[in-house]
Design an enzyme around this catalytic site. Structure first.
Site, PDB file in Angstrom:
ATOM      1  N   GLN A  42     -12.950 -43.710  18.958  1.00 29.50           N
ATOM      2  CA  GLN A  42     -14.381 -43.454  19.104  1.00 29.50           C
ATOM      3  C   GLN A  42     -14.923 -42.738  17.863  1.00 29.50           C
ATOM      4  O   GLN A  42     -14.354 -41.746  17.408  1.00 29.50           O
ATOM      5  CB  GLN A  42     -14.624 -42.623  20.381  1.00 29.50           C
ATOM      6  CG  GLN A  42     -16.081 -42.420  20.728  1.00 29.50           C
ATOM      7  CD  GLN A  42     -16.809 -43.716  21.104  1.00 29.50           C
ATOM      8  OE1 GLN A  42     -16.214 -44.643  21.647  1.00 29.50           O
ATOM      9  NE2 GLN A  42     -18.085 -43.783  20.802  1.00 29.50           N
ATOM     10  N   LYS A  44     -16.387 -46.576  28.939  1.00 22.29           N
ATOM     11  CA  LYS A  44     -15.433 -47.612  28.529  1.00 22.29           C
ATOM     12  C   LYS A  44     -14.237 -47.651  29.481  1.00 22.29           C
ATOM     13  O   LYS A  44     -13.774 -48.713  29.893  1.00 22.29           O
ATOM     14  CB  LYS A  44     -14.991 -47.387  27.073  1.00 22.29           C
ATOM     15  CG  LYS A  44     -16.094 -47.731  26.077  1.00 22.29           C
ATOM     16  CD  LYS A  44     -15.847 -47.250  24.651  1.00 22.29           C
ATOM     17  CE  LYS A  44     -17.096 -47.558  23.809  1.00 22.29           C
ATOM     18  NZ  LYS A  44     -17.012 -47.101  22.414  1.00 22.29           N
ATOM     19  N   ASP A  83     -12.851 -53.271  18.236  1.00 27.56           N
ATOM     20  CA  ASP A  83     -14.203 -52.951  17.750  1.00 27.56           C
ATOM     21  C   ASP A  83     -14.631 -53.925  16.643  1.00 27.56           C
ATOM     22  O   ASP A  83     -15.803 -53.951  16.280  1.00 27.56           O
ATOM     23  CB  ASP A  83     -14.210 -51.535  17.141  1.00 27.56           C
ATOM     24  CG  ASP A  83     -14.660 -50.453  18.104  1.00 27.56           C
ATOM     25  OD1 ASP A  83     -15.556 -50.728  18.909  1.00 27.56           O
ATOM     26  OD2 ASP A  83     -14.111 -49.338  18.021  1.00 27.56           O
TER      27      ASP A  83
HETATM   28  N1  GUN Z   1     -19.568 -45.011  18.105  1.00 26.16           N
HETATM   29  C1  GUN Z   1     -20.773 -45.571  18.320  1.00 26.16           C
HETATM   30  N2  GUN Z   1     -20.630 -46.877  18.607  1.00 26.16           N
HETATM   31  C2  GUN Z   1     -19.308 -47.150  18.586  1.00 26.16           C
HETATM   32  C3  GUN Z   1     -18.542 -48.317  18.815  1.00 26.16           C
HETATM   33  O1  GUN Z   1     -19.051 -49.405  19.098  1.00 26.16           O
HETATM   34  N3  GUN Z   1     -17.194 -48.170  18.701  1.00 26.16           N
HETATM   35  C4  GUN Z   1     -16.610 -46.986  18.381  1.00 26.16           C
HETATM   36  N4  GUN Z   1     -15.288 -46.956  18.266  1.00 26.16           N
HETATM   37  N5  GUN Z   1     -17.288 -45.884  18.144  1.00 26.16           N
HETATM   38  C5  GUN Z   1     -18.632 -45.964  18.259  1.00 26.16           C
END
Ligand code: GUN
Length: 285
Positions: A96, A52, A119
Protein backbone atom coordinates in the site's frame (compact mmCIF):
# COMPACT_ATOMS: atom_id res chain seq x y z
CA UNK A 1 -28.17 13.32 -15.63
CA UNK A 2 -27.42 9.84 -14.43
CA UNK A 3 -25.21 8.99 -11.46
CA UNK A 4 -22.84 6.12 -12.18
CA UNK A 5 -23.13 3.69 -9.29
CA UNK A 6 -19.62 2.40 -8.63
CA UNK A 7 -20.78 0.14 -5.83
CA UNK A 8 -23.19 -1.63 -8.16
CA UNK A 9 -20.69 -2.02 -11.02
CA UNK A 10 -18.06 -3.21 -8.53
CA UNK A 11 -20.51 -5.74 -7.06
CA UNK A 12 -21.15 -7.10 -10.58
CA UNK A 13 -17.41 -7.54 -11.19
CA UNK A 14 -16.83 -9.14 -7.79
CA UNK A 15 -19.73 -11.53 -8.37
CA UNK A 16 -18.16 -12.75 -11.61
CA UNK A 17 -14.78 -13.10 -9.86
CA UNK A 18 -16.47 -15.10 -7.09
CA UNK A 19 -18.05 -17.52 -9.56
CA UNK A 20 -14.70 -17.99 -11.33
CA UNK A 21 -12.96 -18.52 -7.97
CA UNK A 22 -15.49 -21.18 -6.94
CA UNK A 23 -14.77 -22.95 -10.21
CA UNK A 24 -10.97 -22.73 -9.79
CA UNK A 25 -11.26 -24.21 -6.32
CA UNK A 26 -13.66 -26.97 -7.40
CA UNK A 27 -11.98 -27.96 -10.67
CA UNK A 28 -8.30 -27.20 -10.01
CA UNK A 29 -8.00 -27.19 -6.21
CA UNK A 30 -6.33 -23.76 -6.10
CA UNK A 31 -7.43 -20.70 -4.13
CA UNK A 32 -6.15 -17.28 -5.21
CA UNK A 33 -4.10 -15.60 -2.46
CA UNK A 34 -3.34 -11.90 -1.99
CA UNK A 35 -0.75 -10.46 0.41
CA UNK A 36 -1.36 -6.87 1.48
CA UNK A 37 1.56 -5.00 3.02
CA UNK A 38 1.02 -1.81 5.00
CA UNK A 39 3.81 0.17 6.63
CA UNK A 40 3.03 2.70 9.37
CA UNK A 41 -0.34 3.99 10.46
CA UNK A 42 -1.68 6.29 7.75
CA UNK A 43 -5.44 6.26 8.47
CA UNK A 44 -6.52 6.43 4.80
CA UNK A 45 -4.20 3.52 3.93
CA UNK A 46 -5.68 1.54 6.82
CA UNK A 47 -9.20 2.03 5.40
CA UNK A 48 -8.08 1.00 1.88
CA UNK A 49 -6.28 -2.09 3.20
CA UNK A 50 -9.31 -3.15 5.25
CA UNK A 51 -11.53 -2.75 2.18
CA UNK A 52 -9.15 -4.85 0.09
CA UNK A 53 -9.10 -7.63 2.68
CA UNK A 54 -12.89 -7.54 2.94
CA UNK A 55 -13.22 -7.85 -0.84
CA UNK A 56 -10.91 -10.89 -0.79
CA UNK A 57 -13.23 -12.58 1.72
CA UNK A 58 -16.24 -11.77 -0.44
CA UNK A 59 -14.85 -13.33 -3.62
CA UNK A 60 -13.38 -16.37 -1.84
CA UNK A 61 -9.67 -15.48 -1.91
CA UNK A 62 -7.20 -16.12 0.83
CA UNK A 63 -5.70 -12.85 2.12
CA UNK A 64 -2.73 -12.18 4.34
CA UNK A 65 -1.98 -8.85 5.95
CA UNK A 66 1.54 -7.75 6.83
CA UNK A 67 1.30 -4.64 9.02
CA UNK A 68 4.78 -3.30 9.64
CA UNK A 69 5.78 -0.47 11.99
CA UNK A 70 6.55 2.99 10.55
CA UNK A 71 10.24 2.58 11.42
CA UNK A 72 10.66 -0.54 9.23
CA UNK A 73 13.88 -0.32 7.22
CA UNK A 74 14.18 -0.61 3.44
CA UNK A 75 16.10 -3.89 3.91
CA UNK A 76 13.36 -5.37 6.10
CA UNK A 77 10.66 -4.41 3.62
CA UNK A 78 12.62 -5.80 0.66
CA UNK A 79 13.22 -9.02 2.61
CA UNK A 80 9.47 -9.39 3.14
CA UNK A 81 8.84 -8.85 -0.60
CA UNK A 82 11.44 -11.53 -1.37
CA UNK A 83 9.69 -13.96 0.97
CA UNK A 84 6.28 -13.25 -0.58
CA UNK A 85 7.70 -13.58 -4.10
CA UNK A 86 8.64 -17.17 -3.21
CA UNK A 87 5.44 -18.09 -1.34
CA UNK A 88 3.47 -20.47 -3.59
CA UNK A 89 0.05 -19.81 -1.99
CA UNK A 90 0.42 -16.06 -2.56
CA UNK A 91 -0.41 -15.04 -6.14
CA UNK A 92 -0.57 -11.27 -5.68
CA UNK A 93 1.48 -8.81 -3.63
CA UNK A 94 0.23 -5.33 -2.91
CA UNK A 95 2.32 -2.81 -1.01
CA UNK A 96 0.00 0.00 0.00
CA UNK A 97 1.28 3.46 -0.98
CA UNK A 98 2.33 5.98 0.16
CA UNK A 99 5.18 4.48 2.17
CA UNK A 100 6.80 6.48 5.02
CA UNK A 101 9.26 9.12 3.75
CA UNK A 102 12.46 7.19 4.51
CA UNK A 103 11.46 4.25 2.28
CA UNK A 104 12.10 4.08 -1.48
CA UNK A 105 8.78 3.05 -3.03
CA UNK A 106 10.24 2.66 -6.53
CA UNK A 107 12.81 0.12 -5.33
CA UNK A 108 10.10 -1.79 -3.44
CA UNK A 109 7.80 -1.94 -6.47
CA UNK A 110 10.63 -3.12 -8.72
CA UNK A 111 11.42 -5.90 -6.23
CA UNK A 112 7.93 -7.41 -6.54
CA UNK A 113 7.92 -10.24 -9.04
CA UNK A 114 6.09 -8.90 -12.15
CA UNK A 115 3.95 -12.08 -12.10
CA UNK A 116 2.66 -11.10 -8.64
CA UNK A 117 2.41 -7.35 -9.26
CA UNK A 118 -1.40 -7.10 -9.13
CA UNK A 119 -1.25 -3.27 -8.93
CA UNK A 120 0.50 -3.29 -12.35
CA UNK A 121 3.06 -0.79 -11.04
CA UNK A 122 6.23 -2.72 -12.02
CA UNK A 123 8.09 -1.41 -15.09
CA UNK A 124 7.46 -4.71 -16.90
CA UNK A 125 3.70 -4.39 -16.45
CA UNK A 126 3.68 -0.66 -17.23
CA UNK A 127 5.51 -1.50 -20.46
CA UNK A 128 2.94 -4.16 -21.33
CA UNK A 129 0.14 -1.65 -20.76
CA UNK A 130 1.83 0.76 -23.19
CA UNK A 131 1.91 -2.05 -25.75
CA UNK A 132 -1.71 -2.99 -25.10
CA UNK A 133 -0.68 -6.48 -23.91
CA UNK A 134 -2.37 -6.78 -20.57
CA UNK A 135 -1.45 -9.35 -17.97
CA UNK A 136 -2.62 -7.03 -15.25
CA UNK A 137 -4.89 -4.04 -15.71
CA UNK A 138 -3.99 -0.79 -13.95
CA UNK A 139 -6.57 -0.93 -11.13
CA UNK A 140 -8.15 2.51 -11.06
CA UNK A 141 -8.10 3.27 -14.81
CA UNK A 142 -9.43 -0.20 -15.64
CA UNK A 143 -12.17 0.35 -13.06
CA UNK A 144 -13.16 3.53 -14.88
CA UNK A 145 -13.25 1.68 -18.22
CA UNK A 146 -15.48 -1.01 -16.68
CA UNK A 147 -17.93 1.66 -15.51
CA UNK A 148 -18.06 3.15 -19.01
CA UNK A 149 -18.65 -0.34 -20.46
CA UNK A 150 -21.42 -1.31 -18.04
CA UNK A 151 -23.23 2.01 -18.65
CA UNK A 152 -22.71 1.56 -22.42
CA UNK A 153 -20.91 4.89 -22.74
CA UNK A 154 -18.94 4.87 -26.00
CA UNK A 155 -15.29 6.02 -26.09
CA UNK A 156 -14.40 5.56 -29.75
CA UNK A 157 -13.80 8.83 -31.57
CA UNK A 158 -14.74 10.96 -28.57
CA UNK A 159 -12.72 13.74 -26.96
CA UNK A 160 -11.33 12.37 -23.71
CA UNK A 161 -9.56 14.78 -21.35
CA UNK A 162 -7.67 13.46 -18.32
CA UNK A 163 -6.57 15.98 -15.68
CA UNK A 164 -3.51 14.60 -13.88
CA UNK A 165 -0.46 12.67 -15.12
CA UNK A 166 0.40 10.36 -12.24
CA UNK A 167 1.88 6.94 -12.93
CA UNK A 168 -0.95 5.32 -10.96
CA UNK A 169 -3.90 7.01 -12.64
CA UNK A 170 -3.41 9.79 -15.21
CA UNK A 171 -0.90 8.16 -17.58
CA UNK A 172 -2.45 4.66 -17.68
CA UNK A 173 -5.94 6.20 -17.87
CA UNK A 174 -4.88 7.99 -21.04
CA UNK A 175 -3.53 4.73 -22.48
CA UNK A 176 -6.71 2.75 -21.81
CA UNK A 177 -8.89 5.45 -23.39
CA UNK A 178 -6.52 5.53 -26.36
CA UNK A 179 -6.75 1.73 -26.73
CA UNK A 180 -10.53 2.16 -26.97
CA UNK A 181 -9.97 4.69 -29.78
CA UNK A 182 -10.69 7.83 -27.79
CA UNK A 183 -8.94 11.07 -28.76
CA UNK A 184 -6.95 11.69 -25.62
CA UNK A 185 -5.52 14.83 -24.01
CA UNK A 186 -3.66 14.62 -20.70
CA UNK A 187 -3.57 17.90 -18.76
CA UNK A 188 -1.33 18.82 -15.84
CA UNK A 189 -0.14 21.76 -13.75
CA UNK A 190 1.67 23.39 -16.71
CA UNK A 191 -1.24 23.06 -19.15
CA UNK A 192 -2.22 26.38 -20.71
CA UNK A 193 -5.92 27.26 -21.02
CA UNK A 194 -6.98 24.31 -18.86
CA UNK A 195 -10.59 25.49 -18.79
CA UNK A 196 -10.84 25.62 -22.58
CA UNK A 197 -9.22 22.19 -22.97
CA UNK A 198 -11.62 20.67 -20.45
CA UNK A 199 -14.61 22.30 -22.18
CA UNK A 200 -13.81 20.18 -25.26
CA UNK A 201 -14.22 16.93 -23.35
CA UNK A 202 -16.99 14.44 -24.08
CA UNK A 203 -15.42 12.36 -21.31
CA UNK A 204 -13.62 14.28 -18.56
CA UNK A 205 -11.57 12.35 -16.00
CA UNK A 206 -10.39 14.29 -12.93
CA UNK A 207 -7.37 12.82 -11.14
CA UNK A 208 -5.72 15.88 -9.64
CA UNK A 209 -6.02 15.32 -5.89
CA UNK A 210 -7.52 18.77 -5.20
CA UNK A 211 -10.95 19.15 -3.61
CA UNK A 212 -13.62 20.47 -6.00
CA UNK A 213 -10.99 21.48 -8.60
CA UNK A 214 -13.33 20.89 -11.57
CA UNK A 215 -15.98 23.60 -11.62
CA UNK A 216 -19.12 23.90 -13.76
CA UNK A 217 -17.55 26.41 -16.19
CA UNK A 218 -14.96 23.75 -17.20
CA UNK A 219 -17.59 21.19 -18.23
CA UNK A 220 -19.36 20.94 -21.59
CA UNK A 221 -23.13 20.38 -21.55
CA UNK A 222 -23.82 16.64 -21.72
CA UNK A 223 -20.27 15.56 -20.84
CA UNK A 224 -19.46 12.36 -18.93
CA UNK A 225 -17.55 13.33 -15.77
CA UNK A 226 -15.45 10.76 -13.92
CA UNK A 227 -14.08 11.78 -10.53
CA UNK A 228 -11.04 9.86 -9.32
CA UNK A 229 -10.35 12.24 -6.41
CA UNK A 230 -10.61 11.37 -2.74
CA UNK A 231 -10.19 14.51 -0.65
CA UNK A 232 -11.60 16.21 2.43
CA UNK A 233 -13.43 19.50 1.97
CA UNK A 234 -13.26 22.53 4.29
CA UNK A 235 -15.63 20.77 6.72
CA UNK A 236 -13.62 17.54 6.75
CA UNK A 237 -16.20 15.75 4.60
CA UNK A 238 -15.07 13.30 1.89
CA UNK A 239 -15.21 14.85 -1.56
CA UNK A 240 -13.77 14.34 -5.01
CA UNK A 241 -11.87 16.53 -7.47
CA UNK A 242 -15.17 17.67 -8.98
CA UNK A 243 -17.52 20.29 -7.53
CA UNK A 244 -20.32 17.72 -7.71
CA UNK A 245 -23.28 19.92 -6.67
CA UNK A 246 -22.59 22.53 -9.34
CA UNK A 247 -21.32 20.24 -12.10
CA UNK A 248 -23.92 17.47 -11.92
CA UNK A 249 -26.70 19.32 -13.78
CA UNK A 250 -24.46 19.88 -16.83
CA UNK A 251 -23.47 16.22 -17.22
CA UNK A 252 -25.04 13.27 -18.95
CA UNK A 253 -23.28 10.98 -16.44
CA UNK A 254 -21.23 11.65 -13.31
CA UNK A 255 -19.53 9.50 -10.68
CA UNK A 256 -20.08 10.40 -7.00
CA UNK A 257 -17.45 10.43 -4.23
CA UNK A 258 -17.64 8.22 -2.29
CA UNK A 259 -19.34 5.33 -4.11
CA UNK A 260 -17.95 6.01 -7.58
CA UNK A 261 -14.47 5.12 -8.78
CA UNK A 262 -13.17 3.97 -5.35
CA UNK A 263 -14.96 0.60 -5.25
CA UNK A 264 -13.90 -0.06 -8.85
CA UNK A 265 -10.18 0.01 -7.98
CA UNK A 266 -10.74 -2.90 -5.61
CA UNK A 267 -12.86 -4.80 -8.14
CA UNK A 268 -9.98 -4.65 -10.65
CA UNK A 269 -7.55 -5.78 -7.97
CA UNK A 270 -9.69 -8.89 -7.48
CA UNK A 271 -9.68 -9.54 -11.25
CA UNK A 272 -5.90 -9.16 -11.36
CA UNK A 273 -5.34 -11.52 -8.42
CA UNK A 274 -7.53 -14.14 -10.09
CA UNK A 275 -5.54 -13.70 -13.32
CA UNK A 276 -2.25 -14.00 -11.39
CA UNK A 277 -3.45 -17.27 -9.86
CA UNK A 278 -4.39 -18.63 -13.29
CA UNK A 279 -1.06 -17.61 -14.84
CA UNK A 280 1.02 -19.01 -11.98
CA UNK A 281 -0.85 -22.32 -12.06
CA UNK A 282 -0.94 -22.62 -15.86
CA UNK A 283 -4.76 -22.66 -15.90
CA UNK A 284 -6.19 -21.27 -19.13
CA UNK A 285 -9.70 -22.67 -19.31
N1 GUN B 1 -2.44 4.04 -2.84
C1 GUN B 1 -3.42 4.70 -3.49
N2 GUN B 1 -3.90 3.95 -4.49
C2 GUN B 1 -3.23 2.78 -4.48
C3 GUN B 1 -3.29 1.60 -5.26
O1 GUN B 1 -4.07 1.47 -6.20
N3 GUN B 1 -2.43 0.61 -4.90
C4 GUN B 1 -1.55 0.74 -3.88
N4 GUN B 1 -0.72 -0.27 -3.63
N5 GUN B 1 -1.45 1.83 -3.14
C5 GUN B 1 -2.30 2.84 -3.43
Amino acid sequence: MQIIDGKKVSANVKESVRLETDRLIAEHGVTPGLAVVIVGDDPASRVYVNNKKKACGLVGFKSEEYALPAETTQEELLALVDTLNKKPDINGILVQLPLPEHLDDKAVIERISPEKDVDAFHAVNVGKIMLGEYDFLPCTPAGVMEMLRQYEIPVEGRECVVIGRSNIVGKPMGMLLLHENGTVTICHSRTKNLKEVCQRADILVAAVGKAKFVTADMVKDGAVVIDVGMNRDENGKLCGDVDFENVKDKCSYITPVPGGVGPMTIATLMKNTLKACRLQNGIDD
